[in-house]
Scaffold this motif. Structure first.
Motif, PDB file in Angstrom:
ATOM      1  N   TRP A  50       0.671  -1.140   0.130  1.00  0.00           N
ATOM      2  CA  TRP A  50      -0.080  -0.055   0.135  1.00  0.00           C
ATOM      3  C   TRP A  50       0.890   1.418  -0.029  1.00  0.00           C
ATOM      4  CZ3 TRP A  50       0.591   3.542   3.890  1.00  0.00           C
ATOM      5  CH2 TRP A  50       1.396   3.316   4.942  1.00  0.00           C
ATOM      6  N   HIS A  51       2.182   1.137   0.743  1.00  0.00           N
ATOM      7  CA  HIS A  51       2.857   2.333   0.732  1.00  0.00           C
ATOM      8  C   HIS A  51       3.725   2.566  -0.523  1.00  0.00           C
ATOM      9  CE1 HIS A  51       6.429  -0.109   1.575  1.00  0.00           C
ATOM     10  NE2 HIS A  51       5.671  -0.880   2.291  1.00  0.00           N
ATOM     11  N   VAL A  79      -3.651  19.516  -1.636  1.00  0.00           N
ATOM     12  CA  VAL A  79      -4.455  18.686  -1.161  1.00  0.00           C
ATOM     13  C   VAL A  79      -4.965  17.617  -2.158  1.00  0.00           C
ATOM     14  CG1 VAL A  79      -7.096  18.349  -0.467  1.00  0.00           C
ATOM     15  CG2 VAL A  79      -5.702  20.185   0.644  1.00  0.00           C
ATOM     16  N   ALA A  80      -4.968  17.963  -3.491  1.00  0.00           N
ATOM     17  CA  ALA A  80      -5.314  17.115  -4.559  1.00  0.00           C
ATOM     18  C   ALA A  80      -4.051  16.308  -4.801  1.00  0.00           C
ATOM     19  CB  ALA A  80      -5.249  17.986  -5.826  1.00  0.00           C
ATOM     20  N   ILE A  81      -2.746  16.672  -4.624  1.00  0.00           N
ATOM     21  CA  ILE A  81      -1.678  15.810  -4.741  1.00  0.00           C
ATOM     22  C   ILE A  81      -1.711  14.600  -3.710  1.00  0.00           C
ATOM     23  CG2 ILE A  81       0.885  15.559  -4.779  1.00  0.00           C
ATOM     24  CD1 ILE A  81       0.991  18.503  -5.758  1.00  0.00           C
ATOM     25  N   VAL A  82      -1.759  14.967  -2.545  1.00  0.00           N
ATOM     26  CA  VAL A  82      -1.702  14.036  -1.338  1.00  0.00           C
ATOM     27  C   VAL A  82      -3.028  12.963  -1.557  1.00  0.00           C
ATOM     28  CG1 VAL A  82      -2.164  13.706   1.025  1.00  0.00           C
ATOM     29  CG2 VAL A  82      -0.726  15.557   0.194  1.00  0.00           C
ATOM     30  N   TRP A  83      -4.340  13.562  -1.944  1.00  0.00           N
ATOM     31  CA  TRP A  83      -5.524  12.788  -2.063  1.00  0.00           C
ATOM     32  C   TRP A  83      -5.110  11.789  -3.294  1.00  0.00           C
ATOM     33  CZ3 TRP A  83     -10.442  11.432  -0.704  1.00  0.00           C
ATOM     34  CH2 TRP A  83     -11.274  11.023  -1.712  1.00  0.00           C
ATOM     35  N   THR A  84      -4.670  12.161  -4.303  1.00  0.00           N
ATOM     36  CA  THR A  84      -4.320  11.277  -5.405  1.00  0.00           C
ATOM     37  C   THR A  84      -3.440  10.220  -5.011  1.00  0.00           C
ATOM     38  OG1 THR A  84      -4.550  13.189  -7.140  1.00  0.00           O
ATOM     39  CG2 THR A  84      -3.630  11.046  -7.880  1.00  0.00           C
ATOM     40  N   LEU A  85      -2.234  10.341  -4.415  1.00  0.00           N
ATOM     41  CA  LEU A  85      -1.617   9.346  -3.892  1.00  0.00           C
ATOM     42  C   LEU A  85      -2.003   8.450  -2.896  1.00  0.00           C
ATOM     43  CD1 LEU A  85       1.663  11.593  -3.356  1.00  0.00           C
ATOM     44  CD2 LEU A  85       1.321  10.076  -5.199  1.00  0.00           C
ATOM     45  N   LEU A  86      -2.827   8.977  -2.045  1.00  0.00           N
ATOM     46  CA  LEU A  86      -3.494   7.989  -1.217  1.00  0.00           C
ATOM     47  C   LEU A  86      -4.779   7.179  -1.675  1.00  0.00           C
ATOM     48  CD1 LEU A  86      -4.485  10.487   1.741  1.00  0.00           C
ATOM     49  CD2 LEU A  86      -2.364   8.560   1.753  1.00  0.00           C
ATOM     50  N   ILE A  87      -5.429   7.692  -2.728  1.00  0.00           N
ATOM     51  CA  ILE A  87      -6.468   6.926  -3.199  1.00  0.00           C
ATOM     52  C   ILE A  87      -5.759   5.603  -4.281  1.00  0.00           C
ATOM     53  CG2 ILE A  87      -8.253   6.778  -4.878  1.00  0.00           C
ATOM     54  CD1 ILE A  87      -9.093   7.911  -2.231  1.00  0.00           C
ATOM     55  N   TYR A  88      -4.866   6.087  -5.131  1.00  0.00           N
ATOM     56  CA  TYR A  88      -4.055   5.127  -5.774  1.00  0.00           C
ATOM     57  C   TYR A  88      -3.327   4.239  -4.867  1.00  0.00           C
ATOM     58  CZ  TYR A  88      -4.807   7.265 -10.450  1.00  0.00           C
ATOM     59  OH  TYR A  88      -5.153   7.331 -11.712  1.00  0.00           O
ATOM     60  N   SER A  89      -3.029   4.362  -3.656  1.00  0.00           N
ATOM     61  CA  SER A  89      -2.423   3.490  -2.729  1.00  0.00           C
ATOM     62  C   SER A  89      -3.177   2.597  -2.246  1.00  0.00           C
ATOM     63  CB  SER A  89      -1.952   4.162  -1.630  1.00  0.00           C
ATOM     64  OG  SER A  89      -0.870   5.187  -2.016  1.00  0.00           O
ATOM     65  N   THR A  90      -4.728   2.590  -2.275  1.00  0.00           N
ATOM     66  CA  THR A  90      -5.504   1.630  -1.986  1.00  0.00           C
ATOM     67  C   THR A  90      -5.569   0.676  -3.212  1.00  0.00           C
ATOM     68  OG1 THR A  90      -7.564   2.954  -2.971  1.00  0.00           O
ATOM     69  CG2 THR A  90      -6.705   3.385  -0.791  1.00  0.00           C
TER      70      THR A  90
END
Length: 519
Positions: free
Chosen positions: A286-287, A321-332
């Motif tokens: 995930w990371h 926020v958009a950058i962090v959000w994108t990385l988190l969603i793709y991490s799932t």
């Protein structure tokens, strides 16, 4: 009282004059350059990306051929191979149609030479990327000033991963281009001009090209909606018309080629996000995006990005926020690739630009370090690493001039381009690897069956010598294992091309072309 009224009237007149002056300046800029920016940046950006295109002579991932120009070749010349995604309705014809139109023009003018079929789509994509470069510069110049904008522009041009991908016919590349164009029109706080229809149109087009493009834009769309005073007007007069126009156009295009109504965007999201079946092609922890994916693609820009996040004006935090959000969603999602997060890079370059504009000491040293540290990986990955997949196609093209030629590709599926890089209907086959869509416990694709016992597979498949192909393409690591088959059937090595300094697993350092000798 009269003095106050006079001052107010004077202030109103001043604002009007400034507004007119801004409009005149914008119109003059539009006349001077194609995109409302200075001629210098437009011309330089186009030339830079065209040179960039010429200096990228390697392969990256199969999708840059098999989901774009290979489909366009099939659409135009009525022969070629469509992967399983097209049989399942997971891919839309909107993006390949761009190259199909180009191919059709070449066909009508009698210029459909294989070299044009290979390079012109890439040149076209490079020009689109240059437009995005100019728009990124224009966004920051409009929001801040030309000083900051130039540093953002420099950061963008120095990005090794942007260099590596900007001319490739990947949906991720076009998604990044359209996302940058959308950002230019996005109503950031303090933006002197607002055009919600245009930015929504580019977001919608990015969604049609690659539905996961919506991931990046979820926080940006919600932020815009929360700040918009006329919410109902935004939904009815802008979102709805843009959505109906783009989705309707996509439905019609896909209906023409699929022969039935197909909502490919839903099928794509269902497969990759809802069912998460993309894990068939590999999974990562995930990371991975945080520890490997993002640090690799941003490279030595990373410290400047972090610094830029601290010094950039508050109104740009929504982009962070958009950058962090994108990385988190793709991490799932289980299946992860570097190219999936490519669209966040232009946003990162904005913060890098703020970093450079605020550095007072050691600025020249920092710039030199950035340029050199990006130049080396850009040239290595663009000119050396994984170039064999394209170089071997020059030898394959020669089979068009030999009677009854046939080719079998004994490599991991989709390792090399196909008819788009040959442009003649010779018989070609490769090891296929479609996922199991019916959830069979014992399912093994053809490529895995082959690699489990290559010699046994070949002996079983070609028990009749009349079925043998005239030519074989394989990675060097396979040669020794199947050498008895090659010797017994009179195959000799006809060509050898370098592929990579980093062979791994089924991928060899060289690619060999074997030809059967007629006794």
């Amino acid at each position: 009282m009269e003095a106050m009224r006079s001052r107010r009237a004077g202030a109103v007149q001043l604002r009007k004059r400034r507004s007119k002056l801004y409009s005149k300046e914008e119109a003059a800029a539009g006349a001077a350059g194609l995109f409302g920016e200075s001629v210098y940046f437009v011309v330089f950006a186009v030339v830079f990306r065209v040179v960039n295109c010429g200096l990228v002579q390697t392969s990256f991932v199969p999708d840059e051929y098999w989901q774009a120009i290979e489909v366009a070749h099939n659409m135009t010349f009525n022969y070629g191979y469509l992967t399983w995604e097209w049989n399942e309705g997971l891919r839309g014809f909107t993006y390949p149609l761009l190259f199909a139109v180009l191919y059709k023009v070449l066909y009508w003018t009698g210029k459909d030479d294989v070299s044009f079929l290979i390079w012109l789509p890439r040149l076209l994509q490079a020009v689109f990327s240059s437009i995005a470069d100019v728009r990124l510069y224009g966004l920051v110049r409009r929001m801040e000033n030309s000083h900051v904008a130039k540093w953002v522009y420099l950061s963008q041009l120095c990005s090794w991963f942007t260099w590596y991908c900007s001319s490739r016919t990947l949906t991720n590349t076009m998604e990044t281009v359209l996302g940058t164009l959308a950002l230019y029109y996005y109503p950031l706080e303090g933006s002197p001009t607002k055009n919600s229809t245009k930015y929504l149109l580019f977001v919608a087009l990015a969604f049609l090209v690659r539905p996961t493009a919506l991931i990046l834009w979820v926080p940006l769309l919600l932020y815009h909606f929360s700040k918009e005073q006329k919410k109902l007007d935004l939904l009815i007069h802008q979102c709805l018309p843009v959505g109906l126009l783009t989705l309707g156009g996509s439905l019609i295009i896909d209906w023409m080629y699929y022969g039935k109504w197909t909502i490919v965007q839903w099928n794509f999201l269902k497969f990759n996000v809802v069912q998460n079946l993309g894990s068939f092609y590999g999974s990562h922890p995930w990371h991975w995006y945080v520890t490997q994916g993002f640090p690799v693609i941003i490279g030595t820009h990373l410290p400047f990005f972090v610094h830029g996040c601290m010094v950039a004006p508050r109104r740009y935090r929504i982009l962070l926020v958009a950058i962090v959000w994108t990385l988190l969603i793709y991490s799932t999602l289980s299946h992860k690739e570097f190219r999936f997060i490519y669209p966040v890079l232009p946003l990162c370059m904005i913060f890098c630009g703020f970093s450079f504009s605020n550095i007072k000491r050691w600025k020249k040293a920092a710039i030199g370090l950035l340029v050199l540290s990006n130049l080396l990986p850009a040239l290595y990955t663009g000119l050396i690493h994984q170039r064999g997949a394209l170089d071997i196609m020059t030898n394959v093209q020669q089979l068009c001039h030999k009677e009854n030629s046939s080719l079998l590709v004994l490599m991991p599926c989709h390792s090399i381009p196909y008819y788009s890089h040959v442009h003649c209907p010779i018989k070609m086959n490769f090891l296929e690897c479609p996922p199991d869509l019916e959830d069979h416990d014992t399912y093994i694709d053809e490529a895995d069956v082959f690699y489990a016992s290559p010699l046994a597979w070949l002996n079983a498949e070609f028990y009749d010598s009349r079925r043998l192909p005239t030519h074989l393409v394989l990675f060097s690591v396979l040669e020794q294992e199947i050498s008895p088959f090659l010797t017994r059937n009179n195959y000799v090595r006809a060509a050898s091309v370098f592929h990579t300094h980093l062979p791994e697993g089924r991928i060899g350092s060289h690619i060999y072309l074997y030809e059967q000798q007629v006794l």
